[in-house]
Design a protein around this motif. Sequence first.
Motif, PDB file in Angstrom:
ATOM      1  N   SER A  90       0.835  -1.210   0.000  1.00  0.00           N
ATOM      2  CA  SER A  90       0.000   0.000   0.000  1.00  0.00           C
ATOM      3  C   SER A  90       0.865   1.253   0.000  1.00  0.00           C
ATOM      4  CB  SER A  90      -0.924   0.003   1.226  1.00  0.00           C
ATOM      5  OG  SER A  90      -1.857  -1.043   1.161  1.00  0.00           O
ATOM      6  N   ILE A  91       1.906   1.254   0.832  1.00  0.00           N
ATOM      7  CA  ILE A  91       2.814   2.404   0.886  1.00  0.00           C
ATOM      8  C   ILE A  91       3.609   2.513  -0.412  1.00  0.00           C
ATOM      9  CG2 ILE A  91       4.784   3.402   2.118  1.00  0.00           C
ATOM     10  CD1 ILE A  91       3.746   1.923   4.619  1.00  0.00           C
ATOM     11  N   TYR A  92       4.003   1.367  -0.944  1.00  0.00           N
ATOM     12  CA  TYR A  92       4.808   1.349  -2.184  1.00  0.00           C
ATOM     13  C   TYR A  92       4.040   1.963  -3.348  1.00  0.00           C
ATOM     14  CZ  TYR A  92       7.193  -0.702  -6.250  1.00  0.00           C
ATOM     15  OH  TYR A  92       7.832  -0.895  -7.450  1.00  0.00           O
ATOM     16  N   TYR A  93       2.800   1.521  -3.555  1.00  0.00           N
ATOM     17  CA  TYR A  93       2.020   2.043  -4.677  1.00  0.00           C
ATOM     18  C   TYR A  93       1.573   3.488  -4.458  1.00  0.00           C
ATOM     19  CZ  TYR A  93       1.676  -2.569  -6.863  1.00  0.00           C
ATOM     20  OH  TYR A  93       1.965  -3.769  -7.487  1.00  0.00           O
ATOM     21  N   SER A  94       1.537   3.932  -3.198  1.00  0.00           N
ATOM     22  CA  SER A  94       1.083   5.288  -2.888  1.00  0.00           C
ATOM     23  C   SER A  94       2.228   6.269  -2.683  1.00  0.00           C
ATOM     24  CB  SER A  94       0.218   5.263  -1.615  1.00  0.00           C
ATOM     25  OG  SER A  94      -0.817   4.334  -1.716  1.00  0.00           O
ATOM     26  N   LEU A 112      -8.288   4.046  -6.239  1.00  0.00           N
ATOM     27  CA  LEU A 112      -8.685   5.212  -5.447  1.00  0.00           C
ATOM     28  C   LEU A 112      -8.036   5.243  -4.066  1.00  0.00           C
ATOM     29  CD1 LEU A 112     -10.298   7.786  -5.336  1.00  0.00           C
ATOM     30  CD2 LEU A 112     -12.241   6.492  -4.466  1.00  0.00           C
ATOM     31  N   PHE A 113      -7.936   4.089  -3.408  1.00  0.00           N
ATOM     32  CA  PHE A 113      -7.276   4.069  -2.101  1.00  0.00           C
ATOM     33  C   PHE A 113      -5.847   4.585  -2.224  1.00  0.00           C
ATOM     34  CE2 PHE A 113      -4.368   1.803   0.775  1.00  0.00           C
ATOM     35  CZ  PHE A 113      -4.800   2.319   1.980  1.00  0.00           C
ATOM     36  N   TYR A 114      -5.128   4.139  -3.248  1.00  0.00           N
ATOM     37  CA  TYR A 114      -3.749   4.580  -3.443  1.00  0.00           C
ATOM     38  C   TYR A 114      -3.689   6.079  -3.718  1.00  0.00           C
ATOM     39  CZ  TYR A 114      -2.746  -0.412  -3.966  1.00  0.00           C
ATOM     40  OH  TYR A 114      -2.623  -1.762  -3.761  1.00  0.00           O
ATOM     41  N   LEU A 133      -1.735   6.059  11.266  1.00  0.00           N
ATOM     42  CA  LEU A 133      -2.835   6.942  11.650  1.00  0.00           C
ATOM     43  C   LEU A 133      -3.903   7.056  10.556  1.00  0.00           C
ATOM     44  CD1 LEU A 133      -1.021   9.863  13.506  1.00  0.00           C
ATOM     45  CD2 LEU A 133      -2.713   8.291  14.463  1.00  0.00           C
ATOM     46  N   PHE A 134      -3.537   6.772   9.308  1.00  0.00           N
ATOM     47  CA  PHE A 134      -4.501   6.915   8.204  1.00  0.00           C
ATOM     48  C   PHE A 134      -5.721   5.999   8.383  1.00  0.00           C
ATOM     49  CE2 PHE A 134      -6.093   5.912   3.930  1.00  0.00           C
ATOM     50  CZ  PHE A 134      -6.366   7.191   3.468  1.00  0.00           C
ATOM     51  N   PRO A 135      -5.556   4.676   8.560  1.00  0.00           N
ATOM     52  CA  PRO A 135      -6.739   3.830   8.773  1.00  0.00           C
ATOM     53  C   PRO A 135      -7.442   4.122  10.095  1.00  0.00           C
ATOM     54  CG  PRO A 135      -4.731   2.553   9.100  1.00  0.00           C
ATOM     55  CD  PRO A 135      -4.313   3.873   8.526  1.00  0.00           C
ATOM     56  N   PHE A 136      -6.681   4.551  11.104  1.00  0.00           N
ATOM     57  CA  PHE A 136      -7.302   4.899  12.386  1.00  0.00           C
ATOM     58  C   PHE A 136      -8.284   6.057  12.218  1.00  0.00           C
ATOM     59  CE2 PHE A 136      -6.968   7.993  15.911  1.00  0.00           C
ATOM     60  CZ  PHE A 136      -7.647   7.290  16.885  1.00  0.00           C
ATOM     61  N   ASN A 177      -6.541  -0.747  12.179  1.00  0.00           N
ATOM     62  CA  ASN A 177      -5.102  -0.822  12.424  1.00  0.00           C
ATOM     63  C   ASN A 177      -4.329  -1.243  11.182  1.00  0.00           C
ATOM     64  OD1 ASN A 177      -4.386  -1.447  15.867  1.00  0.00           O
ATOM     65  ND2 ASN A 177      -6.280  -0.640  15.062  1.00  0.00           N
ATOM     66  N   GLU A 178      -5.021  -1.431  10.063  1.00  0.00           N
ATOM     67  CA  GLU A 178      -4.389  -1.998   8.868  1.00  0.00           C
ATOM     68  C   GLU A 178      -4.399  -0.991   7.721  1.00  0.00           C
ATOM     69  OE1 GLU A 178      -4.483  -6.373   6.915  1.00  0.00           O
ATOM     70  OE2 GLU A 178      -6.365  -5.290   6.790  1.00  0.00           O
ATOM     71  N   ILE A 179      -3.238  -0.787   7.097  1.00  0.00           N
ATOM     72  CA  ILE A 179      -3.110   0.205   6.023  1.00  0.00           C
ATOM     73  C   ILE A 179      -3.552  -0.428   4.706  1.00  0.00           C
ATOM     74  CG2 ILE A 179      -1.575   1.910   4.953  1.00  0.00           C
ATOM     75  CD1 ILE A 179       0.354   1.376   7.309  1.00  0.00           C
ATOM     76  N   ARG A 180      -4.853  -0.634   4.585  1.00  0.00           N
ATOM     77  CA  ARG A 180      -5.435  -1.168   3.361  1.00  0.00           C
ATOM     78  C   ARG A 180      -6.779  -0.485   3.142  1.00  0.00           C
ATOM     79  NH1 ARG A 180      -5.269  -7.472   2.877  1.00  0.00           N
ATOM     80  NH2 ARG A 180      -5.170  -6.950   0.665  1.00  0.00           N
ATOM     81  N   SER A 181      -7.427  -0.805   2.043  1.00  0.00           N
ATOM     82  CA  SER A 181      -8.636  -0.070   1.655  1.00  0.00           C
ATOM     83  C   SER A 181      -9.886  -0.506   2.401  1.00  0.00           C
ATOM     84  CB  SER A 181      -8.872  -0.236   0.150  1.00  0.00           C
ATOM     85  OG  SER A 181      -9.202  -1.585  -0.156  1.00  0.00           O
ATOM     86  N   TYR A 182      -9.817  -1.591   3.172  1.00  0.00           N
ATOM     87  CA  TYR A 182     -11.030  -2.139   3.769  1.00  0.00           C
ATOM     88  C   TYR A 182     -11.731  -1.156   4.696  1.00  0.00           C
ATOM     89  CZ  TYR A 182      -9.118  -6.538   2.021  1.00  0.00           C
ATOM     90  OH  TYR A 182      -8.614  -7.516   1.224  1.00  0.00           O
TER      91      TYR A 182
END
Length: 311
Positions: A90-94, A112-114, A133-136, A177-182
Motif C-alpha cells: 500500500s505504501i509502495y504504490y502510494s 482510489l485508495f492509493y 494513523l490513516f486507517p485509524f 489498524n491496517e493500512i489497506r482499503s477495507y
Amino acid sequence: VRWNENFKSYNFRSVLNLISAFFFSFFSINSILPYFMGFFTIFYYLKNKDEIKLPKLNGFFIFIILFILGVIFRLNGLFEYHLHLDEYFSIYYSNPKLPFDFVFEDAGNPPLFYILFKFYLKIFDISFYSTKLFPFLASLFGIFFLWLFLKKEFSLKTANLGLFLAIFNLPLIMYSNEIRSYILQIAIVPLLIWNLFKIIETNKIKFYFSYFVLFIIASNLHYYMVLFLIFNFIYIGFYFIKNKKYNDFLKFFNINLFASLFFIMFLSKTGLEFGMNNSSFNSWIVLPDIQKIKTTVFYIFNGAISSLLSL
C-alpha cells in the motif's frame, strides 16, 4: 484469560485487553454465553416488566462516551506491530515520489485508495506513525457516519446502539489498524445506504447525483464493493418495479450504468490484462469446494444468531 496469560503485571493495557475479550465473547461463535444471557434476559423481562425502570441518561452524553471508547480501543496497540507485506505494498504504490500513474499498476486493487493515501503521504510524509494513523482516522469517520445515518433515519437510541456494536466489533478494530482499503469501504457503506433511503423517500435528483459520486468512489476502492453495489441495484430495482415506478427505475439504472464506466476503465486497462487473464496472479487462493461453502454459511448464520441473542 488465555489471551492475557503472558502479561506479567496488571497494567492498563492488560486490563483493556481483558475488557475487549469480555465484550468479544458475547459475539463468539462457539460461546454459550450469548444464548444463556439472551434467554435469561427474556425471562427476567417478562417476569418484571412492570417494575423495570431504566435510568434516564442524555443520549448525546452516551454518544460522547461511546465515541471516546471507540478511540481508545482503536488506539490500543496501534503502533505496537510491524507492517505486514500488503501494508508495505500500500505504501509502495502510494509513494508520492513515484509517478502518479503508478497507482494504476496493481491489478488486484482499484486505484482510489492509493490516490487518497498518496495525497495523505504528501502532506504528512512517510513514517511508521503517519501511515498507521490513516486507517485509524478513517475508522473514526466510519463509525461517526454510521451513528449519524442511524440517528437521522431512526432515533438517537438506535444510533447509540449501532455505535456500541461498531465500537466492539473485532473486524472493525482490526481494519482500523491496517493500512489497506477495507476501512475506507466500511466508512462509505453508511453513506451509500443513506443515499438509497433518500432516493426511496424523496426521489430528489440531488440524491441520485450523490449516489452517482459515491458509486464511483466505492467501486474504485475494492472489487468487493462492486458486489455490494450490484446487490444495492437489485434491491432498489425490485422496489421500484414492485411499486410500478418505472421512470425512477430507469433513472437509477442510468446512474449505475454511467458510474460503472469509471470502474470499467480500470478493469479493462489493468484488472483484466494483468489480473483475471493472468494465471499466476493471486495463485495462492484456492478454489472453494462444497465443504468450505457450507462452513462459511455456518459461521455467518451462527454468528448472526449469537449477536441477536446477545442483544
